[in-house]
Design a protein around this motif. Structure first.
Motif, PDB file in Angstrom:
ATOM      1  N   LEU A 107       0.823  -1.245   0.118  1.00  0.00           N
ATOM      2  CA  LEU A 107       0.029  -0.042  -0.130  1.00  0.00           C
ATOM      3  C   LEU A 107       0.930   1.070  -0.033  1.00  0.00           C
ATOM      4  CD1 LEU A 107      -2.842  -1.046   2.579  1.00  0.00           C
ATOM      5  CD2 LEU A 107      -3.121  -0.660  -0.183  1.00  0.00           C
ATOM      6  N   SER A 108       1.839   1.236   0.624  1.00  0.00           N
ATOM      7  CA  SER A 108       2.949   2.474   0.823  1.00  0.00           C
ATOM      8  C   SER A 108       3.553   2.724  -0.636  1.00  0.00           C
ATOM      9  CB  SER A 108       3.851   2.064   2.049  1.00  0.00           C
ATOM     10  OG  SER A 108       4.501   3.298   1.976  1.00  0.00           O
ATOM     11  N   ILE A 109       3.801   1.432  -1.228  1.00  0.00           N
ATOM     12  CA  ILE A 109       4.703   1.754  -2.630  1.00  0.00           C
ATOM     13  C   ILE A 109       3.738   2.190  -3.580  1.00  0.00           C
ATOM     14  CG2 ILE A 109       5.884   0.448  -4.368  1.00  0.00           C
ATOM     15  CD1 ILE A 109       7.036  -1.207  -1.956  1.00  0.00           C
ATOM     16  N   PHE A 110       2.403   1.479  -3.729  1.00  0.00           N
ATOM     17  CA  PHE A 110       1.524   1.802  -4.780  1.00  0.00           C
ATOM     18  C   PHE A 110       0.377   2.622  -4.460  1.00  0.00           C
ATOM     19  CE2 PHE A 110       3.141  -2.453  -5.633  1.00  0.00           C
ATOM     20  CZ  PHE A 110       3.909  -2.287  -6.831  1.00  0.00           C
ATOM     21  N   LEU A 111      -0.061   2.953  -3.411  1.00  0.00           N
ATOM     22  CA  LEU A 111      -1.058   3.909  -3.096  1.00  0.00           C
ATOM     23  C   LEU A 111      -0.844   4.872  -2.023  1.00  0.00           C
ATOM     24  CD1 LEU A 111      -3.905   1.342  -3.291  1.00  0.00           C
ATOM     25  CD2 LEU A 111      -3.429   3.003  -5.004  1.00  0.00           C
ATOM     26  N   GLY A 112       0.437   4.769  -1.747  1.00  0.00           N
ATOM     27  CA  GLY A 112       0.786   5.975  -0.547  1.00  0.00           C
ATOM     28  C   GLY A 112       0.628   7.223  -0.819  1.00  0.00           C
ATOM     29  N   MET A 113       0.757   7.764  -2.073  1.00  0.00           N
ATOM     30  CA  MET A 113       0.442   9.054  -2.448  1.00  0.00           C
ATOM     31  C   MET A 113      -1.155   9.296  -2.170  1.00  0.00           C
ATOM     32  SD  MET A 113       0.185   8.594  -6.606  1.00  0.00           S
ATOM     33  CE  MET A 113       1.040   6.859  -6.530  1.00  0.00           C
ATOM     34  N   PHE A 114      -1.781   8.504  -2.031  1.00  0.00           N
ATOM     35  CA  PHE A 114      -3.137   8.799  -1.611  1.00  0.00           C
ATOM     36  C   PHE A 114      -3.321   8.339  -0.138  1.00  0.00           C
ATOM     37  CE2 PHE A 114      -3.620   7.226  -5.927  1.00  0.00           C
ATOM     38  CZ  PHE A 114      -3.816   8.649  -6.542  1.00  0.00           C
ATOM     39  N   GLY A 115      -2.461   7.925   0.662  1.00  0.00           N
ATOM     40  CA  GLY A 115      -2.477   7.950   2.107  1.00  0.00           C
ATOM     41  C   GLY A 115      -3.107   6.520   2.392  1.00  0.00           C
ATOM     42  N   ALA A 116      -3.327   5.588   1.560  1.00  0.00           N
ATOM     43  CA  ALA A 116      -3.822   4.295   1.720  1.00  0.00           C
ATOM     44  C   ALA A 116      -3.187   3.595   2.874  1.00  0.00           C
ATOM     45  CB  ALA A 116      -4.016   3.301   0.500  1.00  0.00           C
ATOM     46  N   ASP A 117      -1.757   3.566   2.748  1.00  0.00           N
ATOM     47  CA  ASP A 117      -1.052   3.121   3.870  1.00  0.00           C
ATOM     48  C   ASP A 117      -1.327   3.551   5.259  1.00  0.00           C
ATOM     49  OD1 ASP A 117       0.190   5.632   3.262  1.00  0.00           O
ATOM     50  OD2 ASP A 117       2.183   4.804   3.302  1.00  0.00           O
ATOM     51  N   ARG A 118      -1.437   4.896   5.445  1.00  0.00           N
ATOM     52  CA  ARG A 118      -1.802   5.286   6.795  1.00  0.00           C
ATOM     53  C   ARG A 118      -3.261   4.874   7.259  1.00  0.00           C
ATOM     54  NH1 ARG A 118       2.050   7.585   9.955  1.00  0.00           N
ATOM     55  NH2 ARG A 118       4.027   8.009   8.844  1.00  0.00           N
ATOM     56  N   PHE A 119      -3.980   4.783   6.306  1.00  0.00           N
ATOM     57  CA  PHE A 119      -5.319   4.610   6.816  1.00  0.00           C
ATOM     58  C   PHE A 119      -5.419   3.145   7.119  1.00  0.00           C
ATOM     59  CE2 PHE A 119      -6.930   7.941   3.847  1.00  0.00           C
ATOM     60  CZ  PHE A 119      -7.623   8.639   4.674  1.00  0.00           C
ATOM     61  N   GLY A 122      -4.162   2.695  10.730  1.00  0.00           N
ATOM     62  CA  GLY A 122      -4.941   3.294  11.845  1.00  0.00           C
ATOM     63  C   GLY A 122      -4.656   4.882  11.912  1.00  0.00           C
ATOM     64  N   TYR A 123      -3.762   5.630  10.925  1.00  0.00           N
ATOM     65  CA  TYR A 123      -3.638   6.896  11.132  1.00  0.00           C
ATOM     66  C   TYR A 123      -4.405   7.773  10.063  1.00  0.00           C
ATOM     67  CZ  TYR A 123       0.358   5.027  13.649  1.00  0.00           C
ATOM     68  OH  TYR A 123       1.267   4.276  14.447  1.00  0.00           O
ATOM     69  N   PRO A 124      -6.085   7.765  10.311  1.00  0.00           N
ATOM     70  CA  PRO A 124      -6.541   8.575   9.316  1.00  0.00           C
ATOM     71  C   PRO A 124      -6.285  10.165   9.062  1.00  0.00           C
ATOM     72  CG  PRO A 124      -7.884   8.278  11.488  1.00  0.00           C
ATOM     73  CD  PRO A 124      -6.639   7.447  11.653  1.00  0.00           C
ATOM     74  N   ALA A 125      -5.801  10.882  10.185  1.00  0.00           N
ATOM     75  CA  ALA A 125      -5.486  12.104   9.830  1.00  0.00           C
ATOM     76  C   ALA A 125      -4.450  12.370   8.960  1.00  0.00           C
ATOM     77  CB  ALA A 125      -5.414  12.802  11.029  1.00  0.00           C
ATOM     78  N   ILE A 126      -3.473  11.665   9.236  1.00  0.00           N
ATOM     79  CA  ILE A 126      -2.097  11.534   8.278  1.00  0.00           C
ATOM     80  C   ILE A 126      -2.606  11.016   6.836  1.00  0.00           C
ATOM     81  CG2 ILE A 126       0.255  11.074   8.001  1.00  0.00           C
ATOM     82  CD1 ILE A 126       0.512  10.657  10.844  1.00  0.00           C
ATOM     83  N   GLY A 127      -3.474   9.947   6.906  1.00  0.00           N
ATOM     84  CA  GLY A 127      -3.668   9.594   5.494  1.00  0.00           C
ATOM     85  C   GLY A 127      -4.661  10.683   4.759  1.00  0.00           C
ATOM     86  N   LEU A 128      -5.454  11.247   5.458  1.00  0.00           N
ATOM     87  CA  LEU A 128      -6.276  12.417   4.898  1.00  0.00           C
ATOM     88  C   LEU A 128      -5.254  13.389   4.305  1.00  0.00           C
ATOM     89  CD1 LEU A 128      -9.204  13.159   3.874  1.00  0.00           C
ATOM     90  CD2 LEU A 128      -9.229  14.371   6.124  1.00  0.00           C
ATOM     91  N   PHE A 129      -4.526  13.985   5.081  1.00  0.00           N
ATOM     92  CA  PHE A 129      -3.340  14.975   4.682  1.00  0.00           C
ATOM     93  C   PHE A 129      -2.510  14.527   3.496  1.00  0.00           C
ATOM     94  CE2 PHE A 129       0.546  17.311   5.378  1.00  0.00           C
ATOM     95  CZ  PHE A 129       0.127  18.663   5.241  1.00  0.00           C
ATOM     96  N   LYS A 130      -2.053  13.184   3.312  1.00  0.00           N
ATOM     97  CA  LYS A 130      -1.372  12.620   2.319  1.00  0.00           C
ATOM     98  C   LYS A 130      -2.504  12.565   1.240  1.00  0.00           C
ATOM     99  CE  LYS A 130       1.500   9.214   2.572  1.00  0.00           C
ATOM    100  NZ  LYS A 130       1.905   7.816   3.187  1.00  0.00           N
ATOM    101  N   PHE A 138       4.797  13.734  -3.097  1.00  0.00           N
ATOM    102  CA  PHE A 138       5.544  12.458  -3.183  1.00  0.00           C
ATOM    103  C   PHE A 138       6.583  12.224  -2.284  1.00  0.00           C
ATOM    104  CE2 PHE A 138       3.657  13.324  -7.291  1.00  0.00           C
ATOM    105  CZ  PHE A 138       2.728  11.885  -7.319  1.00  0.00           C
ATOM    106  N   LEU A 139       6.885  13.355  -1.700  1.00  0.00           N
ATOM    107  CA  LEU A 139       8.170  13.389  -0.594  1.00  0.00           C
ATOM    108  C   LEU A 139       7.698  12.524   0.541  1.00  0.00           C
ATOM    109  CD1 LEU A 139      11.016  13.924   0.032  1.00  0.00           C
ATOM    110  CD2 LEU A 139      10.149  16.135   0.805  1.00  0.00           C
ATOM    111  N   GLY A 140       6.435  12.730   1.138  1.00  0.00           N
ATOM    112  CA  GLY A 140       6.052  12.174   2.263  1.00  0.00           C
ATOM    113  C   GLY A 140       5.659  10.336   1.849  1.00  0.00           C
ATOM    114  N   GLN A 141       5.414  10.216   0.635  1.00  0.00           N
ATOM    115  CA  GLN A 141       5.324   8.730   0.067  1.00  0.00           C
ATOM    116  C   GLN A 141       6.637   7.973   0.533  1.00  0.00           C
ATOM    117  OE1 GLN A 141       4.168   7.930  -3.904  1.00  0.00           O
ATOM    118  NE2 GLN A 141       4.121   5.818  -3.494  1.00  0.00           N
ATOM    119  N   LEU A 142       7.715   8.781  -0.068  1.00  0.00           N
ATOM    120  CA  LEU A 142       9.241   8.172   0.180  1.00  0.00           C
ATOM    121  C   LEU A 142       9.349   7.936   1.385  1.00  0.00           C
ATOM    122  CD1 LEU A 142      11.555   7.405  -1.464  1.00  0.00           C
ATOM    123  CD2 LEU A 142      12.134   9.661  -1.115  1.00  0.00           C
ATOM    124  N   VAL A 143       9.295   8.975   2.125  1.00  0.00           N
ATOM    125  CA  VAL A 143       9.607   8.853   3.777  1.00  0.00           C
ATOM    126  C   VAL A 143       8.546   7.684   4.327  1.00  0.00           C
ATOM    127  CG1 VAL A 143       9.480   9.976   5.855  1.00  0.00           C
ATOM    128  CG2 VAL A 143      10.303  11.149   3.947  1.00  0.00           C
TER     129      VAL A 143
END
Length: 187
Positions: A107-119, A122-130, A138-143
């Protein structure tokens, strides 16, 4: 523990059993005080039912990262709590709540730009921000790929990832007020 370590423990256990095979004396002790080599955990009869296939951890692992497992004392040692050679002992484990490491990484590699990994973790706020910023441009996705790969970011409930039993696992060592450096003499 390595295979060589398991082999050494098995050899010590066999030597204890063969050395005391002719012993008629039975000692009753508190089995919680037995030392390594005086018992075998888990009990050889339950070795095939020891690991939970869903979590890849010992069965009965609690949020305190401990699991009670049936153990077998050496020949000639009986436990006062059970009046036989078997007793239960706490062993360390990693409590999991069903979050898969592989799923989080994919999820982080392929859908991390949409925050799917954080959702997922269990981190919905960071997922929504991403999601709103395309993964912080794309910098947050790489991190997040790096943080999830090194297992710095785990599930929000404090559990560990479900990782294949022989997969890579990282043990984080932290320092707090209870850990400190001992002063050393300068030579």
């Amino acid at each position: 523990m390595t295979t060589l370590g398991h082999l050494c423990i098995e050899l010590a256990f066999v030597l204890l059993v063969t050395n005391c095979a002719n012993c008629d004396e039975q000692y009753y002790v508190d089995c919680s005080t037995l030392r390594m080599g005086q018992y075998k955990c888990p009990h050889p009869d339950i070795i095939n039912d020891y690991i939970d296939p869903q979590t890849q951890q010992p069965r009965g692992c609690t949020k305190e990262n401990k699991a009670k497992v049936l153990c077998l004392a050496s020949v000639g040692i009986n436990c006062t709590e059970t009046n036989n050679r078997t007793f239960k002992r706490d062993i360390p484990c990693k409590w999991t709540n069903g979050y898969s490491f592989e799923t989080a990484m994919l999820l982080s590699i392929f859908l991390g730009m949409f925050g799917a990994d954080r959702f997922y973790l269990g981190y919905p706020a960071i997922g929504l921000f991403k999601f709103c910023t395309l993964g912080f441009m794309f910098l947050g996705q790489l991190v997040d790929i790096i943080l999830i790969a090194t297992q710095v970011v785990g599930p929000a409930d404090g559990s560990h990832y479900v990782i294949p039993h022989y997969g890579a696992g990282i043990e984080v060592i932290k320092s707090d007020n209870w850990t400190y450096k001992l002063p050393q003499d300068d030579w």
